[in-house]
Design a protein around this motif. Structure first.
Motif, PDB file in Angstrom:
ATOM      1  N   ALA A 143      12.572  -1.439 -30.288  1.00 21.62           N
ATOM      2  CA  ALA A 143      12.447  -0.328 -29.345  1.00 21.62           C
ATOM      3  C   ALA A 143      11.398   0.657 -29.855  1.00 21.62           C
ATOM      4  CB  ALA A 143      13.785   0.371 -29.154  1.00 21.62           C
ATOM      5  N   GLU A 144      10.770   1.389 -28.928  1.00 18.26           N
ATOM      6  CA  GLU A 144       9.692   2.322 -29.268  1.00 18.26           C
ATOM      7  C   GLU A 144      10.164   3.755 -29.045  1.00 18.26           C
ATOM      8  OE1 GLU A 144       6.410   1.519 -30.174  1.00 18.26           O
ATOM      9  OE2 GLU A 144       6.863  -0.618 -30.291  1.00 18.26           O
ATOM     10  N   PHE A 145      10.253   4.534 -30.157  1.00 23.26           N
ATOM     11  CA  PHE A 145      10.636   5.948 -30.067  1.00 23.26           C
ATOM     12  C   PHE A 145       9.613   6.854 -30.750  1.00 23.26           C
ATOM     13  CE2 PHE A 145      14.728   3.615 -30.057  1.00 23.26           C
ATOM     14  CZ  PHE A 145      15.314   4.130 -28.914  1.00 23.26           C
ATOM     15  N   PRO A 146       8.312   6.581 -30.729  1.00 23.99           N
ATOM     16  CA  PRO A 146       7.376   7.445 -31.466  1.00 23.99           C
ATOM     17  C   PRO A 146       7.363   8.857 -30.898  1.00 23.99           C
ATOM     18  CG  PRO A 146       6.172   5.964 -30.007  1.00 23.99           C
ATOM     19  CD  PRO A 146       7.612   5.529 -29.972  1.00 23.99           C
ATOM     20  N   HIS A 147       7.403   9.853 -31.816  1.00 23.43           N
ATOM     21  CA  HIS A 147       7.318  11.276 -31.460  1.00 23.43           C
ATOM     22  C   HIS A 147       8.489  11.716 -30.570  1.00 23.43           C
ATOM     23  CE1 HIS A 147       3.288  10.707 -33.012  1.00 23.43           C
ATOM     24  NE2 HIS A 147       3.086   9.781 -32.109  1.00 23.43           N
ATOM     25  N   SER A 148       9.578  10.964 -30.553  1.00 23.36           N
ATOM     26  CA  SER A 148      10.734  11.332 -29.734  1.00 23.36           C
ATOM     27  C   SER A 148      11.665  12.249 -30.523  1.00 23.36           C
ATOM     28  CB  SER A 148      11.496  10.084 -29.271  1.00 23.36           C
ATOM     29  OG  SER A 148      10.721   9.354 -28.345  1.00 23.36           O
ATOM     30  N   ASP A 149      12.518  12.967 -29.799  1.00 24.33           N
ATOM     31  CA  ASP A 149      13.454  13.907 -30.410  1.00 24.33           C
ATOM     32  C   ASP A 149      14.867  13.332 -30.308  1.00 24.33           C
ATOM     33  OD1 ASP A 149      14.912  16.003 -31.359  1.00 24.33           O
ATOM     34  OD2 ASP A 149      14.059  17.512 -30.025  1.00 24.33           O
ATOM     35  N   LEU A 150      15.415  12.896 -31.462  1.00 21.52           N
ATOM     36  CA  LEU A 150      16.776  12.364 -31.523  1.00 21.52           C
ATOM     37  C   LEU A 150      17.661  13.270 -32.372  1.00 21.52           C
ATOM     38  CD1 LEU A 150      14.792   9.457 -31.690  1.00 21.52           C
ATOM     39  CD2 LEU A 150      17.056   8.645 -31.102  1.00 21.52           C
ATOM     40  N   THR A 151      17.375  14.555 -32.350  1.00 27.83           N
ATOM     41  CA  THR A 151      18.169  15.506 -33.115  1.00 27.83           C
ATOM     42  C   THR A 151      19.643  15.420 -32.711  1.00 27.83           C
ATOM     43  OG1 THR A 151      16.288  17.023 -33.306  1.00 27.83           O
ATOM     44  CG2 THR A 151      18.495  17.944 -33.636  1.00 27.83           C
ATOM     45  N   GLY A 152      20.507  15.247 -33.700  1.00 24.67           N
ATOM     46  CA  GLY A 152      21.941  15.196 -33.444  1.00 24.67           C
ATOM     47  C   GLY A 152      22.411  13.965 -32.692  1.00 24.67           C
ATOM     48  N   ALA A 153      21.552  12.975 -32.503  1.00 24.67           N
ATOM     49  CA  ALA A 153      21.962  11.752 -31.799  1.00 24.67           C
ATOM     50  C   ALA A 153      22.924  10.945 -32.661  1.00 24.67           C
ATOM     51  CB  ALA A 153      20.747  10.907 -31.446  1.00 24.67           C
ATOM     52  N   VAL A 154      23.812  10.200 -31.996  1.00 21.41           N
ATOM     53  CA  VAL A 154      24.799   9.366 -32.700  1.00 21.41           C
ATOM     54  C   VAL A 154      24.365   7.908 -32.572  1.00 21.41           C
ATOM     55  CG1 VAL A 154      27.217   8.681 -32.846  1.00 21.41           C
ATOM     56  CG2 VAL A 154      26.631  11.020 -32.171  1.00 21.41           C
ATOM     57  N   LEU A 155      23.946   7.314 -33.694  1.00 26.93           N
ATOM     58  CA  LEU A 155      23.468   5.935 -33.712  1.00 26.93           C
ATOM     59  C   LEU A 155      24.293   5.089 -34.683  1.00 26.93           C
ATOM     60  CD1 LEU A 155      20.519   7.883 -33.743  1.00 26.93           C
ATOM     61  CD2 LEU A 155      19.862   5.707 -32.770  1.00 26.93           C
ATOM     62  N   THR A 156      25.570   5.398 -34.798  1.00 26.33           N
ATOM     63  CA  THR A 156      26.439   4.663 -35.714  1.00 26.33           C
ATOM     64  C   THR A 156      26.438   3.165 -35.385  1.00 26.33           C
ATOM     65  OG1 THR A 156      27.858   6.612 -35.752  1.00 26.33           O
ATOM     66  CG2 THR A 156      28.745   4.602 -36.711  1.00 26.33           C
ATOM     67  N   ARG A 157      26.164   2.355 -36.404  1.00 27.44           N
ATOM     68  CA  ARG A 157      26.145   0.885 -36.296  1.00 27.44           C
ATOM     69  C   ARG A 157      25.086   0.369 -35.317  1.00 27.44           C
ATOM     70  NH1 ARG A 157      31.305   2.381 -36.022  1.00 27.44           N
ATOM     71  NH2 ARG A 157      31.367   1.978 -33.775  1.00 27.44           N
ATOM     72  N   ALA A 158      24.182   1.206 -34.889  1.00 22.00           N
ATOM     73  CA  ALA A 158      23.117   0.752 -33.984  1.00 22.00           C
ATOM     74  C   ALA A 158      22.171  -0.196 -34.718  1.00 22.00           C
ATOM     75  CB  ALA A 158      22.339   1.945 -33.436  1.00 22.00           C
ATOM     76  N   VAL A 159      21.612  -1.154 -33.997  1.00 23.90           N
ATOM     77  CA  VAL A 159      20.658  -2.112 -34.569  1.00 23.90           C
ATOM     78  C   VAL A 159      19.264  -1.708 -34.105  1.00 23.90           C
ATOM     79  CG1 VAL A 159      19.960  -4.522 -34.710  1.00 23.90           C
ATOM     80  CG2 VAL A 159      22.381  -3.943 -34.547  1.00 23.90           C
ATOM     81  N   LEU A 160      18.451  -1.234 -35.065  1.00 22.75           N
ATOM     82  CA  LEU A 160      17.107  -0.742 -34.756  1.00 22.75           C
ATOM     83  C   LEU A 160      16.048  -1.528 -35.528  1.00 22.75           C
ATOM     84  CD1 LEU A 160      18.555   2.717 -34.990  1.00 22.75           C
ATOM     85  CD2 LEU A 160      16.957   2.311 -33.149  1.00 22.75           C
ATOM     86  N   THR A 161      16.309  -2.804 -35.757  1.00 25.43           N
ATOM     87  CA  THR A 161      15.367  -3.629 -36.506  1.00 25.43           C
ATOM     88  C   THR A 161      13.981  -3.595 -35.864  1.00 25.43           C
ATOM     89  OG1 THR A 161      17.207  -5.100 -37.070  1.00 25.43           O
ATOM     90  CG2 THR A 161      14.970  -5.927 -37.464  1.00 25.43           C
ATOM     91  N   ALA A 178      23.983   1.859 -39.813  1.00 32.47           N
ATOM     92  CA  ALA A 178      22.983   1.371 -38.853  1.00 32.47           C
ATOM     93  C   ALA A 178      22.043   0.376 -39.537  1.00 32.47           C
ATOM     94  CB  ALA A 178      22.191   2.525 -38.270  1.00 32.47           C
ATOM     95  N   THR A 179      21.472  -0.521 -38.755  1.00 30.18           N
ATOM     96  CA  THR A 179      20.514  -1.501 -39.266  1.00 30.18           C
ATOM     97  C   THR A 179      19.116  -1.037 -38.892  1.00 30.18           C
ATOM     98  OG1 THR A 179      22.122  -3.291 -38.998  1.00 30.18           O
ATOM     99  CG2 THR A 179      19.808  -3.912 -39.218  1.00 30.18           C
ATOM    100  N   LEU A 180      18.330  -0.665 -39.925  1.00 31.95           N
ATOM    101  CA  LEU A 180      17.002  -0.095 -39.710  1.00 31.95           C
ATOM    102  C   LEU A 180      15.949  -0.908 -40.455  1.00 31.95           C
ATOM    103  CD1 LEU A 180      18.392   3.432 -40.364  1.00 31.95           C
ATOM    104  CD2 LEU A 180      17.319   2.860 -38.203  1.00 31.95           C
ATOM    105  N   GLY A 181      16.177  -2.201 -40.580  1.00 33.10           N
ATOM    106  CA  GLY A 181      15.242  -3.043 -41.310  1.00 33.10           C
ATOM    107  C   GLY A 181      13.874  -3.092 -40.647  1.00 33.10           C
ATOM    108  N   GLN A 182      12.828  -2.952 -41.470  1.00 30.07           N
ATOM    109  CA  GLN A 182      11.434  -3.067 -41.038  1.00 30.07           C
ATOM    110  C   GLN A 182      11.044  -2.028 -39.980  1.00 30.07           C
ATOM    111  OE1 GLN A 182      10.779  -7.131 -39.801  1.00 30.07           O
ATOM    112  NE2 GLN A 182      11.173  -7.965 -41.826  1.00 30.07           N
ATOM    113  N   ILE A 183      11.741  -0.900 -39.947  1.00 31.43           N
ATOM    114  CA  ILE A 183      11.365   0.128 -38.977  1.00 31.43           C
ATOM    115  C   ILE A 183      10.038   0.772 -39.381  1.00 31.43           C
ATOM    116  CG2 ILE A 183      13.738   0.693 -38.345  1.00 31.43           C
ATOM    117  CD1 ILE A 183      13.320   3.290 -40.063  1.00 31.43           C
ATOM    118  N   LYS A 184       9.345   1.322 -38.404  1.00 29.55           N
ATOM    119  CA  LYS A 184       8.162   2.146 -38.651  1.00 29.55           C
ATOM    120  C   LYS A 184       8.628   3.599 -38.578  1.00 29.55           C
ATOM    121  CE  LYS A 184       5.136  -1.244 -36.427  1.00 29.55           C
ATOM    122  NZ  LYS A 184       4.262  -1.495 -35.264  1.00 29.55           N
TER     123      LYS A 184
END
Length: 417
Positions: A143-161, A178-184
């Motif tokens: 997924a693409e979130f460049p320059h986005s605002d996720l302040t206070g967001a809940v991403l528990t156990r989310a997969v963001l590979t 959360a899974t954040l492998g190879q994120i930019k």
């Protein structure tokens, strides 16, 4: 029986083809201008179709949803694959288990939206507002979130590979397990974020801010951490196996599997040895047998060895200088490239704002900003030293001044309306 000449048959075929092409052209031209340009024209967020508070779980979705007002709408389990929701307002909308694969949500307002267990694979959400959004157990691979605002967001156990979180704001976000492998995640802000037990293997976190974040038992295997700020972060039992450029200055806790060149929390310099006095400088007892002077052959061997050692030392110094220069140039070039990219995005954002408000800025300053952007890119292409990169910084400075003039004049114009 009369026969048609081959030339006559070919002429008849070409005539029919020409008539068909003309008919299709007229049919296309007869379409309303809004239908032809609806997909490409920018629009003001929330100015599209009005579906505020609607239950759309079993309803047919409209074909055009750009800048739609879907505040508080119910879209649980709805298939939005590939939908263009650019600039849509989805504040506090319910999108549980919805399919948003490859959907476009650039500039969308998703504050407080519930995306629990949603499929967000390859979703594009550049400069989107997801403050306080819930993405628990969401699948957001690539997924693409460049320059986005996720302040206070809940991403528990989310997969963001392999997700793109470049320059994203995740202050106080909950990313536990959360899974954040190879994120930019270059220059991303994770201040006070909860990343306990998160998987960040091979993550790109150059110059990311992790101040006061909870990183206990997180995994940073082979992560790129050049310039990352860990001040105040809890790194207890966090694993840094084969991670690059680990500097945990100011961090708390006891990390695991630190590389040899890593800077551990509270690391101190090496203590000097108890007795560093060389044996040849110590007092020789009076009854010791003094050796005779060295032979000329031994002196020659020693001098030759010293010369070789000096040559190797000088070569090592030069080699380290070259390596240091290459490393410094890489860091400087990376920073310059990111600054040029941000400047280009500032131009795009102002251009988008002028189009949706149907206004135009002063031509001279606008052209100066565009020229400065091109000059900065050209300076990057030819730069060989950090000093050469100053040309790109100077061009960006001129361009940002021109953009400031454009914004000021547009604000003055709005004030006179």
């Amino acid at each position: 029986m009369r026969r048609f000449a081959p030339l006559s048959v070919a002429a008849l075929f070409l005539s029919l083809a020409s008539l068909s092409l003309a008919f299709l052209t007229l049919a296309f031209l007869a379409l309303p201008a809004t239908a032809v340009h609806a997909a490409s024209a920018p629009c003001k967020p929330g100015s599209g179709v009005k579906l505020r508070g609607k239950d759309l779980t079993g309803a047919a979705l409209p074909p055009v949803m750009r800048c739609a007002d879907l505040s508080g709408a119910k879209l649980d389990g709805v298939d939005l694959t590939g939908k263009d929701l650019t600039g849509a307002v989805l504040r506090k909308a319910s999108l549980k288990e919805a399919d948003l694969g490859q959907a476009r949500l650039d500039y969308a307002d998703l504050r407080g939206a519930d995306l629990s267990e949603a499929d967000l694979g390859q979703m594009q959400a550049k400069q989107a507002n997801l403050r306080g959004a819930v993405l628990t157990d969401a699948d957001a691979v690539q997924a693409e979130f460049p320059h986005s605002d996720l302040t206070g967001a809940v991403l528990t156990r989310a997969v963001l590979t392999q997700a793109n979180l470049t320059d994203a704001k995740l202050v106080d976000a909950d990313l536990k397990d959360a899974t954040l492998g190879q994120i930019k995640g270059r220059t991303a802000d994770f201040t006070r974020a909860k990343l306990g037990e998160a998987k960040l293997g091979q993550a790109h976190l150059e110059h990311a801010v992790l101040r006061d974040a909870d990183l206990s038992e997180a995994e940073f295997t082979q992560a790129e951490l050049d310039g990352a700020d860990f001040h105040g972060a809890d790194v207890d039992k966090a694993s840094f196996t084969q991670a690059d450029d680990v500097d945990l200055t100011g961090a708390r806790g006891t990390p695991e599997n630190l590389p040899d060149d890593a800077v551990a929390p509270g690391a101190a310099g090496d203590e000097p040895a108890e007795d560093a006095t060389p044996t040849w400088g110590r007092d020789v007892p009076g009854n010791a047998v003094r050796s005779k002077g060295p032979s000329p052959a031994l002196v020659l061997v020693i001098v030759s060895g010293l010369g070789l050692s000096l040559t190797l030392i000088l070569w090592g110094v030069a080699h380290r200088r070259r390596e240091r220069f290459v490393a410094e140039m890489a860091v400087a070039r990376h920073a310059a490239e990111e600054d040029v990219t941000r400047f280009g995005e500032e131009i795009d954002a102002l251009d988008f704002e002028m189009k949706i408000n149907q206004v135009s800025g002063p031509t001279h300053e606008w052209r100066a900003a565009l020229d400065a952007y091109e000059a900065a890119k050209q300076a990057l292409n030819v730069a060989q030293t950090p000093y050469d990169l100053q040309a790109a910084a100077t061009a960006i400075g001129r361009g940002r001044h021109a953009l400031h003039v454009v914004r000021s004049r547009l604000s003055a114009t709005d004030g006179h309306r």
